[in-house]
Motif scaffolding. Structure first.
Motif, PDB file in Angstrom:
ATOM      1  N   ASP A   1      -3.272  -8.409  10.545  1.00  0.00           N
ATOM      2  CA  ASP A   1      -2.761  -8.071  11.897  1.00  0.00           C
ATOM      3  C   ASP A   1      -1.205  -8.243  11.894  1.00  0.00           C
ATOM      4  OD1 ASP A   1      -5.368  -7.652  12.929  1.00  0.00           O
ATOM      5  OD2 ASP A   1      -5.719  -9.786  12.894  1.00  0.00           O
ATOM      6  N   ALA A   2      -0.450  -7.959  10.483  1.00  0.00           N
ATOM      7  CA  ALA A   2       0.979  -7.647  10.555  1.00  0.00           C
ATOM      8  C   ALA A   2       1.369  -6.427  11.085  1.00  0.00           C
ATOM      9  CB  ALA A   2       1.493  -8.337   9.142  1.00  0.00           C
ATOM     10  N   GLU A   3       2.562  -6.364  11.630  1.00  0.00           N
ATOM     11  CA  GLU A   3       3.035  -5.142  11.993  1.00  0.00           C
ATOM     12  C   GLU A   3       4.288  -4.907  11.110  1.00  0.00           C
ATOM     13  OE1 GLU A   3       3.283  -4.490  16.066  1.00  0.00           O
ATOM     14  OE2 GLU A   3       1.596  -5.255  16.437  1.00  0.00           O
ATOM     15  N   ILE A   4       4.529  -3.859  10.469  1.00  0.00           N
ATOM     16  CA  ILE A   4       5.718  -3.450   9.601  1.00  0.00           C
ATOM     17  C   ILE A   4       6.212  -2.172  10.259  1.00  0.00           C
ATOM     18  CG2 ILE A   4       6.566  -3.111   7.204  1.00  0.00           C
ATOM     19  CD1 ILE A   4       5.205  -5.951   7.460  1.00  0.00           C
ATOM     20  N   GLY A   5       7.588  -2.202  10.607  1.00  0.00           N
ATOM     21  CA  GLY A   5       8.256  -1.008  11.036  1.00  0.00           C
ATOM     22  C   GLY A   5       8.613  -0.238   9.936  1.00  0.00           C
ATOM     23  N   SER A   6       8.885   1.114  10.299  1.00  0.00           N
ATOM     24  CA  SER A   6       9.154   2.380   9.049  1.00  0.00           C
ATOM     25  C   SER A   6      10.254   1.972   8.298  1.00  0.00           C
ATOM     26  CB  SER A   6       9.497   3.595  10.088  1.00  0.00           C
ATOM     27  OG  SER A   6       8.369   3.970  10.589  1.00  0.00           O
ATOM     28  N   GLY A   7      10.449   2.581   7.205  1.00  0.00           N
ATOM     29  CA  GLY A   7      11.493   2.372   6.400  1.00  0.00           C
ATOM     30  C   GLY A   7      11.769   1.109   5.615  1.00  0.00           C
ATOM     31  N   CYS A   8      10.666   0.131   5.701  1.00  0.00           N
ATOM     32  CA  CYS A   8      10.942  -1.219   5.070  1.00  0.00           C
ATOM     33  C   CYS A   8      10.427  -1.036   3.536  1.00  0.00           C
ATOM     34  CB  CYS A   8       9.968  -2.098   5.800  1.00  0.00           C
ATOM     35  SG  CYS A   8      10.560  -2.627   7.356  1.00  0.00           S
ATOM     36  N   HIS A   9      11.054  -1.940   2.615  1.00  0.00           N
ATOM     37  CA  HIS A   9      11.021  -2.115   1.376  1.00  0.00           C
ATOM     38  C   HIS A   9      10.675  -3.692   0.959  1.00  0.00           C
ATOM     39  CE1 HIS A   9      12.990   1.594   1.287  1.00  0.00           C
ATOM     40  NE2 HIS A   9      12.994   1.856   0.022  1.00  0.00           N
ATOM     41  N   PHE A  10       9.702  -3.790   0.416  1.00  0.00           N
ATOM     42  CA  PHE A  10       9.124  -5.110  -0.130  1.00  0.00           C
ATOM     43  C   PHE A  10       9.169  -5.007  -1.787  1.00  0.00           C
ATOM     44  CE2 PHE A  10       7.681  -4.383   4.121  1.00  0.00           C
ATOM     45  CZ  PHE A  10       7.598  -5.639   4.711  1.00  0.00           C
ATOM     46  N   HIS A  11       9.943  -5.835  -2.275  1.00  0.00           N
ATOM     47  CA  HIS A  11      10.230  -5.828  -3.721  1.00  0.00           C
ATOM     48  C   HIS A  11       8.985  -6.780  -4.149  1.00  0.00           C
ATOM     49  CE1 HIS A  11      13.810  -3.554  -4.347  1.00  0.00           C
ATOM     50  NE2 HIS A  11      13.974  -3.990  -2.929  1.00  0.00           N
ATOM     51  N   MET A  12       8.835  -6.907  -5.718  1.00  0.00           N
ATOM     52  CA  MET A  12       7.908  -7.641  -6.447  1.00  0.00           C
ATOM     53  C   MET A  12       7.795  -8.911  -5.734  1.00  0.00           C
ATOM     54  SD  MET A  12       7.503  -7.941 -10.524  1.00  0.00           S
ATOM     55  CE  MET A  12       8.744  -8.939 -10.771  1.00  0.00           C
ATOM     56  N   GLY A  13       6.511  -9.331  -5.551  1.00  0.00           N
ATOM     57  CA  GLY A  13       6.021 -10.573  -5.222  1.00  0.00           C
ATOM     58  C   GLY A  13       6.460 -11.034  -3.827  1.00  0.00           C
ATOM     59  N   ALA A  14       7.088  -9.963  -2.956  1.00  0.00           N
ATOM     60  CA  ALA A  14       7.403 -10.541  -1.591  1.00  0.00           C
ATOM     61  C   ALA A  14       6.248 -10.656  -0.770  1.00  0.00           C
ATOM     62  CB  ALA A  14       8.386  -9.232  -0.976  1.00  0.00           C
ATOM     63  N   GLU A  15       6.339 -11.432   0.249  1.00  0.00           N
ATOM     64  CA  GLU A  15       4.905 -11.718   0.910  1.00  0.00           C
ATOM     65  C   GLU A  15       5.396 -11.891   2.469  1.00  0.00           C
ATOM     66  OE1 GLU A  15       2.379 -14.848  -0.589  1.00  0.00           O
ATOM     67  OE2 GLU A  15       2.515 -14.441  -2.597  1.00  0.00           O
ATOM     68  N   VAL A  16       4.335 -11.435   3.205  1.00  0.00           N
ATOM     69  CA  VAL A  16       4.824 -11.474   4.676  1.00  0.00           C
ATOM     70  C   VAL A  16       3.439 -12.200   5.382  1.00  0.00           C
ATOM     71  CG1 VAL A  16       4.790 -10.143   6.966  1.00  0.00           C
ATOM     72  CG2 VAL A  16       6.008  -9.546   4.942  1.00  0.00           C
ATOM     73  N   GLY A  17       3.296 -13.127   6.103  1.00  0.00           N
ATOM     74  CA  GLY A  17       2.274 -13.608   6.743  1.00  0.00           C
ATOM     75  C   GLY A  17       1.386 -13.045   7.834  1.00  0.00           C
ATOM     76  N   SER A  18       0.399 -13.543   8.102  1.00  0.00           N
ATOM     77  CA  SER A  18      -0.446 -12.860   9.145  1.00  0.00           C
ATOM     78  C   SER A  18       0.078 -13.008  10.640  1.00  0.00           C
ATOM     79  CB  SER A  18      -1.736 -13.712   9.239  1.00  0.00           C
ATOM     80  OG  SER A  18      -2.528 -13.597   8.048  1.00  0.00           O
ATOM     81  N   ASP A  19      -0.140 -11.881  11.336  1.00  0.00           N
ATOM     82  CA  ASP A  19       0.212 -11.829  12.826  1.00  0.00           C
ATOM     83  C   ASP A  19       1.813 -11.808  12.903  1.00  0.00           C
ATOM     84  OD1 ASP A  19      -2.206 -11.839  14.106  1.00  0.00           O
ATOM     85  OD2 ASP A  19      -2.414 -13.953  13.435  1.00  0.00           O
ATOM     86  N   THR A  20       2.551 -11.363  11.775  1.00  0.00           N
ATOM     87  CA  THR A  20       4.285 -11.220  11.675  1.00  0.00           C
ATOM     88  C   THR A  20       4.412  -9.879  12.232  1.00  0.00           C
ATOM     89  OG1 THR A  20       4.412 -13.111  10.292  1.00  0.00           O
ATOM     90  CG2 THR A  20       5.961 -11.285  10.364  1.00  0.00           C
ATOM     91  N   LYS A  21       5.313  -9.592  12.970  1.00  0.00           N
ATOM     92  CA  LYS A  21       5.978  -8.358  13.362  1.00  0.00           C
ATOM     93  C   LYS A  21       7.427  -8.067  12.713  1.00  0.00           C
ATOM     94  CE  LYS A  21       3.712  -8.395  17.795  1.00  0.00           C
ATOM     95  NZ  LYS A  21       2.408  -9.065  17.100  1.00  0.00           N
ATOM     96  N   ILE A  22       7.548  -6.954  11.931  1.00  0.00           N
ATOM     97  CA  ILE A  22       8.932  -6.693  11.378  1.00  0.00           C
ATOM     98  C   ILE A  22       9.592  -5.436  11.659  1.00  0.00           C
ATOM     99  CG2 ILE A  22       9.765  -6.061   8.911  1.00  0.00           C
ATOM    100  CD1 ILE A  22       7.991  -8.339   7.895  1.00  0.00           C
ATOM    101  N   GLY A  23      10.568  -5.461  12.122  1.00  0.00           N
ATOM    102  CA  GLY A  23      11.334  -4.234  12.452  1.00  0.00           C
ATOM    103  C   GLY A  23      11.378  -3.152  11.507  1.00  0.00           C
ATOM    104  N   SER A  24      12.172  -1.915  11.712  1.00  0.00           N
ATOM    105  CA  SER A  24      12.191  -0.792  10.894  1.00  0.00           C
ATOM    106  C   SER A  24      13.488  -1.265   9.846  1.00  0.00           C
ATOM    107  CB  SER A  24      12.625   0.119  11.607  1.00  0.00           C
ATOM    108  OG  SER A  24      11.401   0.686  12.500  1.00  0.00           O
ATOM    109  N   GLY A  25      13.459  -0.475   8.721  1.00  0.00           N
ATOM    110  CA  GLY A  25      14.608  -0.625   7.770  1.00  0.00           C
ATOM    111  C   GLY A  25      14.605  -1.876   7.285  1.00  0.00           C
TER     112      GLY A  25
END
Length: 181
Positions: free
Chosen positions: A93-117
């Protein structure tokens, strides 16, 4: 409304599986052993490398790219033009905005909201139920604890931390190894 099936010119590699209730848009590539679970909706021109898992009821925006071993949790909403490098993980249930980059091993928890770029460098982590503004950069080994709120254009340098429930104003920088609480 949800669609199901495969669009035009979809390449499905050996051992890849798309649940019958999922939809994969035109011109997508699913390499070996990719799993698209029930109800997932994938827009056009997306690429999934070996071993990627897209959880049930996810929405994936167009032109997104997922490298080997990336995992997207159930119900996550991924914007267009995102890149997930090897072993990057997004919780349910996480929300990730457009144009985001997640490099090797990056992690985002549940119910987290991340803006664009936003950019999450190798091993950067964000806990559950956090809110991240647009244009933020999280360097290698940085950690954003659960329920933190990070404004727009913030930076957390190598090994920096943002504490549980902390509120960072727009443009704040956390230096190497420091903790913002």
């Amino acid at each position: 409304p949800s669609r199901s099936g495969l669009g035009q010119n979809v390449n499905v590699g050996f051992g890849a599986s798309v649940h019958p209730s999922a939809y994969v848009g035109d011109n997508c590539d699913l390499h070996s052993v990719v799993t698209i679970e029930a109800g997932a909706q994938v827009a056009q021109n997306c690429h999934f490398h070996m071993g990627v898992v897209v959880g049930s009821n996810c929405t994936i925006g167009s032109n997104s790219h997922f490298h080997s071993g990336a995992k997207i949790g159930p119900g996550a909403n991924i914007g267009s033009d995102c890149h997930f490098h090897s072993s990057a993980k997004v919780g349910s249930d996480a929300e990730i905005g457009s144009g985001c980059h997640f490099h090797m091993g990056a992690e985002v928890g549940s119910d987290t909201k991340i803006g664009s770029g936003c950019h999450f460098h190798m091993g950067a982590e964000v806990g559950s139920d956090a809110k991240i503004g647009n244009g933020c950069h999280f360097h290698a080994g940085s950690f954003i604890e659960s329920k933190a709120s990070v404004g727009n254009n913030c930076k957390v340098m190598r090994g920096g931390k943002v504490g549980f429930g902390a509120i960072m104003s727009d443009g704040t920088t956390v230096r190497n190894g420091e903790k913002f609480s």
